[in-house]
Enzyme design. Structure first.
Site, short mmCIF file in Angstrom:
data_model
loop_
_atom_site.label_atom_id
_atom_site.label_comp_id
_atom_site.label_asym_id
_atom_site.label_seq_id
_atom_site.Cartn_x
_atom_site.Cartn_y
_atom_site.Cartn_z
N ILE A 83 0.86 -1.18 0.00
CA ILE A 83 0.00 0.00 0.00
C ILE A 83 0.90 1.24 0.00
O ILE A 83 1.85 1.34 0.79
CB ILE A 83 -0.94 0.02 1.23
CG1 ILE A 83 -1.85 -1.23 1.21
CG2 ILE A 83 -1.77 1.30 1.26
CD1 ILE A 83 -2.72 -1.38 2.44
N HIS A 89 9.68 4.16 -0.97
CA HIS A 89 9.84 2.74 -0.72
C HIS A 89 8.77 1.93 -1.45
O HIS A 89 9.03 0.82 -1.93
CB HIS A 89 9.80 2.45 0.78
CG HIS A 89 10.07 1.03 1.14
ND1 HIS A 89 11.28 0.42 0.89
CD2 HIS A 89 9.29 0.10 1.73
CE1 HIS A 89 11.24 -0.84 1.31
NE2 HIS A 89 10.03 -1.05 1.81
N ASN A 113 1.19 -13.91 -10.31
CA ASN A 113 1.55 -12.77 -9.46
C ASN A 113 0.30 -12.16 -8.85
O ASN A 113 -0.48 -11.49 -9.53
CB ASN A 113 2.32 -11.73 -10.27
CG ASN A 113 2.85 -10.60 -9.41
OD1 ASN A 113 2.50 -10.49 -8.23
ND2 ASN A 113 3.68 -9.77 -9.98
#
Length: 181
Positions: A83, A89, A113
């Site tokens: 999220i 990052h 995936n």
């Protein structure tokens, strides 16, 4: 109004299929929903599965690599959720985990995936929910379809295109011993 997505028919198998689900349970409730969707899809196809957990999405490709080298799974399901936060990052984790999985797929591994990359928790909850978007099942279905393709095309290599060195040497030895092969 959202478009209706097309879903391929579930593949059928004559021989057992075993998948490894590799999950990063950073958001436990979301991971549990992804797992529920994935396991239901695998079982509906008559397959079996094992589940292993890793600390985060970045470790998923590494865990799959280790399992491929040391185990005997037909395919893999990568599950997790990233999220967006306040730093870059998010981009690193999304891009590098996806790139790692893609590279493994290009090496011939059958991987679905199911790592969610979302802007907020609400988006993640909807995508993980087996009664809503059910992305865990979608990832399992992708892995199952790739396993089916591998089995369909899994006949003897003809020596055309890329072949890992070990297979190339094995095939060369077989051809020397049996020129009609």
């Amino acid at each position: 109004m959202a478009e209706k997505e097309y879903t391929l028919p579930r593949p059928e198998f004559t021989d057992p299929v075993k998948l490894l689900i590799v999950v990063a349970p950073f958001y436990r409730d979301i991971a549990d929903n992804l797992i529920a969707g994935a396991t239901a899809e695998i079982e509906a196809a008559g397959g079996s599965h094992e589940i292993t957990e890793v600390p985060g999405a970045l470790e998923i490709p590494t865990a799959i690599t280790i399992a491929e080298r040391l185990s005997n799974f037909d395919g893999y399901v990568a599950l997790g959720c990233v999220i967006r936060g306040e730093t870059t990052h998010y981009e690193t984790v999304c891009n590098d985990s996806s790139r790692g999985i893609t590279l493994l797929g290009l090496q011939g591994l059958c991987i679905g995936n199911g790592i969610l990359t979302v802007e907020n928790r609400t988006q993640a909850e909807v995508r993980a929910d087996p009664a809503a978007m059910n992305k865990g099942a979608g990832a399992a279905a992708a892995a199952l379809h790739l396993v089916a393709l591998t089995r369909k095309w899994g006949g003897r290599r003809k020596g055309v295109g890329f072949m890992p060195a070990a297979e190339e040497y094995k095939l060369a030895g077989e051809l020397k011993d049996n020129p009609k092969a």
